[in-house]
Design a protein around this motif. Structure first.
Motif, short mmCIF file in Angstrom:
data_model
loop_
_atom_site.label_atom_id
_atom_site.label_comp_id
_atom_site.label_asym_id
_atom_site.label_seq_id
_atom_site.Cartn_x
_atom_site.Cartn_y
_atom_site.Cartn_z
N PHE A 2 2.37 -11.34 3.00
CA PHE A 2 1.48 -10.39 3.66
C PHE A 2 1.83 -9.00 3.17
N CYS A 3 0.83 -8.36 2.57
CA CYS A 3 1.03 -6.98 2.09
C CYS A 3 -0.26 -6.21 2.33
N PHE A 4 -0.12 -5.05 2.95
CA PHE A 4 -1.33 -4.23 3.21
C PHE A 4 -1.06 -2.76 2.89
N GLN A 5 -0.18 -2.56 1.89
CA GLN A 5 0.29 -1.19 1.66
C GLN A 5 -0.65 -0.31 0.84
N CYS A 6 -1.61 -0.90 0.13
CA CYS A 6 -2.45 -0.03 -0.70
C CYS A 6 -3.91 -0.07 -0.26
N GLN A 7 -4.68 0.80 -0.86
CA GLN A 7 -6.08 0.95 -0.45
C GLN A 7 -6.93 -0.24 -0.88
N GLY A 14 -5.38 -7.13 4.37
CA GLY A 14 -4.06 -7.51 3.88
C GLY A 14 -4.18 -8.62 2.85
N CYS A 15 -3.30 -8.59 1.85
CA CYS A 15 -3.29 -9.66 0.84
C CYS A 15 -2.39 -10.78 1.36
N THR A 16 -2.90 -12.00 1.36
CA THR A 16 -2.14 -13.11 1.95
C THR A 16 -1.88 -14.25 0.98
N VAL A 20 -4.37 -8.29 -4.70
CA VAL A 20 -5.50 -7.81 -5.51
C VAL A 20 -4.94 -7.10 -6.75
N CYS A 21 -3.76 -6.50 -6.59
CA CYS A 21 -3.09 -5.81 -7.70
C CYS A 21 -2.51 -6.78 -8.71
N GLY A 22 -2.44 -8.07 -8.36
CA GLY A 22 -1.85 -9.06 -9.25
C GLY A 22 -0.47 -9.51 -8.79
FE1 SF4 Z 1 -0.01 -5.11 -1.57
FE2 SF4 Z 1 -0.96 -5.42 -4.07
FE3 SF4 Z 1 -2.36 -6.23 -1.93
FE4 SF4 Z 1 -2.06 -3.63 -2.45
S1 SF4 Z 1 -3.18 -5.13 -3.69
S2 SF4 Z 1 -1.88 -4.61 -0.46
S3 SF4 Z 1 0.06 -3.60 -3.21
S4 SF4 Z 1 -0.39 -7.05 -2.65
#
Ligand code: SF4
Ligand code: FS2
Length: 546
Positions: A2-7, A14-16, A20-22
């Motif tokens: 779970f990561c929701f730190q970027c736009q 949130g990315c689960t 999206v960044c890879g």
């Molecule tokens: Fe995190 Fe990457 Fe998703 Fe951004 S795109 S929320 S940095 S995993």
């Protein structure tokens, strides 16, 4: 994961599955583990600071800043590199725990302090330390807002430290903040206070980096930067680290290689002590997210000194010509380590460049920049006169980040639609949306004033404070300045917190509001600071400019 730190987080929440960044789920897990080690070390160091116990502060500062920086969006995709940092942190924590025992320092009983770092437990610990460990959405939001601000602070601190500027108070604050967000019982008010205090140290760290950059390389000055190409092979250098580009310029002198900047390295051209190198010939390409096409046509080696890396497609032709350094990493790409003297050895990059073709031309012309605070002050009389006569009616601060989402075209359209008596103040990679539009000038003052990198948003703070003095207003918010900030990653978070600390109200943040700001926290930010998201170009022009 779970990561929701970027736009660009998945679905805006949130990315689960994969970023999206890879970012892979495994990388996310090891980054969560690394951040828990960071919290443990920060907590212990904070107790030492409280007890005025001597310990190796530089070692702690270097570790915390590098580890935090490597978890910033698009900085490090290399699992092994992240795990190596976990190992280094566990060893450091053991040293600190030993010291605590020797001096009878009572440490808080937090999981992050207790955890012994057993290899067999990495996986379980990585999962346990996920962002979702904090169940209450508002408490989680404030903890994340703080740690994301600390990531940005760490990045700026690391750049300043590489140029010899350090500040124990900033690191002590980082440890205090880490201690606060590690406490599972921290309440809303305590967390809100630490979040806002993060902004104070955000101002301090930007001032520290400004001092480091200008002492090392002089004050940025009005500069025309070539965006075309030459005939000789080139090296493209990306990211924010000015010490690295200086090393590269010194080592490439007389080798027949040209050096080009990419993305956030563009402002290197504005510094007298960097622009003096004749083989620093131009800026190639645009903001970070266009790198797949631009690295292919560049033909020569590419050096990443910081984020933003975009993972290459499996068939990318340029894969074998990319190098990383500092906190960045990508599996399979060569990493250039720092030498014992604090310099990098770029000989392998240079040897590769000598075998490469010259870059393919993708655009021609030039862009203008270098309007950090000293250059703006040099034009102060002209600017003040233009404001007094009404030739300049308003300034819009459009600093921040660029990104690949279509809704960011808002910024290009907004810049284009602004009346001709409005000046854009910019910094960071956000400028690539409008710095090639030829928006003209007002009595010789360009309508797009680029101060530099995202950290150079600091210049707009200095300029705003100066204007406040010149125009004799009591409140910075009484100036004709509208803040319309584009954010993407966590350096924008520290910039935002710094602006809030300075009392700047009604900041617009887009193209979407952060997923890590909960409804409860958003309400506080709206009620206290008037923070808002952006609407359409037409509505925002009507409501805030016209
Ligand atoms: Fe995190 Fe990457 Fe998703 Fe951004 S795109 S929320 S940095 S995993
Ligand atoms: Fe842009 Fe990426 Fe400057 Fe950010 S190149 S979004 O790192 O910090 O900005």
């Amino acid at each position: 994961m779970f990561c929701f730190q970027c736009q660009e987080t998945a679905k805006g929440t949130g990315c689960t599955i994969k970023g999206v960044c890879g970012k892979e789920a495994s990388t996310a897990k090891w980054q969560d583990l690394l951040l828990s080690v960071v919290r443990g070390i920060g907590t212990i160091a904070h107790q030492f600071n409280q007890a005025e116990l001597e310990y190796n502060r530089t070692q702690v500062a270097d570790y915390l800043t590098d580890a935090l920086f490597s978890t910033i969006t698009n900085a490090n995709f290399d699992d092994q590199a992240i795990l190596n940092k976990v190992d280094v942190g566990i060893a450091l924590k053991k040293q600190l725990l030993h010291l605590a025992q020797q001096h009878n320092i009572l440490l808080p009983d937090y999981q992050e302090v207790r955890w012994g770092g057993e290899k067999a437990d990495f996986d379980a610990e990585g999962q346990r330390e996920s962002i979702l460990r904090n169940e209450n959405a508002d408490l989680r939001s404030l903890k994340e807002l703080t740690v994301l601000g600390l990531k940005g602070m760490a990045a700026y601190y690391e750049h300043a430290a590489r140029l010899g500027e350090t500040n124990d108070k900033i690191i002590a604050f980082m440890c205090k903040a880490l201690n606060t967000i590690t406490n599972p019982d921290a309440d809303m008010q305590t967390l809100l206070n630490i979040t806002l205090e993060t902004g104070k140290y955000g101002v301090d760290v930007m001032a520290l980096l400004d001092q480091a950059n200008t002492e090392a390389y002089g004050n940025p000055e009005l500069t025309h930067v070539n965006i075309g190409v030459g005939q000789r092979p080139g090296i493209l250098i990306s990211g924010h680290d000015l010490k690295d580009i200086e090393d590269l310029l010194i080592q490439t002198e007389g080798t027949g290689i040209d050096v080009y900047t990419h993305g956030e390295m563009l402002p290197a051209h504005y510094y007298p002590q960097l622009k003096k190198y004749k083989h620093l010939v131009g800026n190639y390409g645009n903001a970070w997210w266009k790198q797949k096409e631009e690295f292919t046509s560049f033909h020569g080696p590419i050096v990443f000194t910081t984020n933003c890396i975009v993972p290459p497609s499996p068939s990318a032709e340029y894969k074998d010509r990319v190098f990383t350094t500092n906190s960045t990493g990508y599996p399979g790409w060569k990493h250039i380590e720092m030498g014992a003297d604090g310099h990098k050895d770029f000989s392998e990059v240079i040897a590769l460049a000598q075998k490469c073709e010259a870059p393919k031309e993708i655009e021609i012309g030039e862009i203008v920049g270098g309007f950090a605070h000293a250059q703006v002050f040099a034009l102060a009389d002209q600017i003040v006169e233009a404001v007094k006569t009404g030739a300049i009616r308003k300034f819009v601060v459009m600093s921040g980040c660029d990104g690949r989402m279509k809704n960011r075209n808002y910024y290009k359209e907004f810049a284009k639609a602004l009346p001709k008596d409005v000046v854009i103040l910019t910094s960071g990679c956000a400028k690539y949306k409008y710095n090639k539009l030829h928006l003209g000038d007002i009595n010789g003052i360009p309508r797009v004033l680029d101060a530099g990198q995202c950290n150079d948003s600091y210049s707009w703070v200095v300029v705003a404070l100066k204007l406040k003095e010149i125009f004799g207003v009591n409140d910075i918010n009484a100036l004709p300045i509208f803040f319309n900030i584009a954010w993407y990653e966590q350096k924008a978070v520290i910039v935002l917190l710094a602006l809030l600390h300075l009392g700047i109200k009604n900041i617009h943040l887009g193209p979407t509001l952060p997923a890590f700001i909960s409804e409860g926290v958003l309400k506080v930010l709206v009620d206290t600071f008037g923070i808002a998201g952006n609407a359409t170009v037409e509505e925002d022009l009507k409501n805030y400019i016209l």
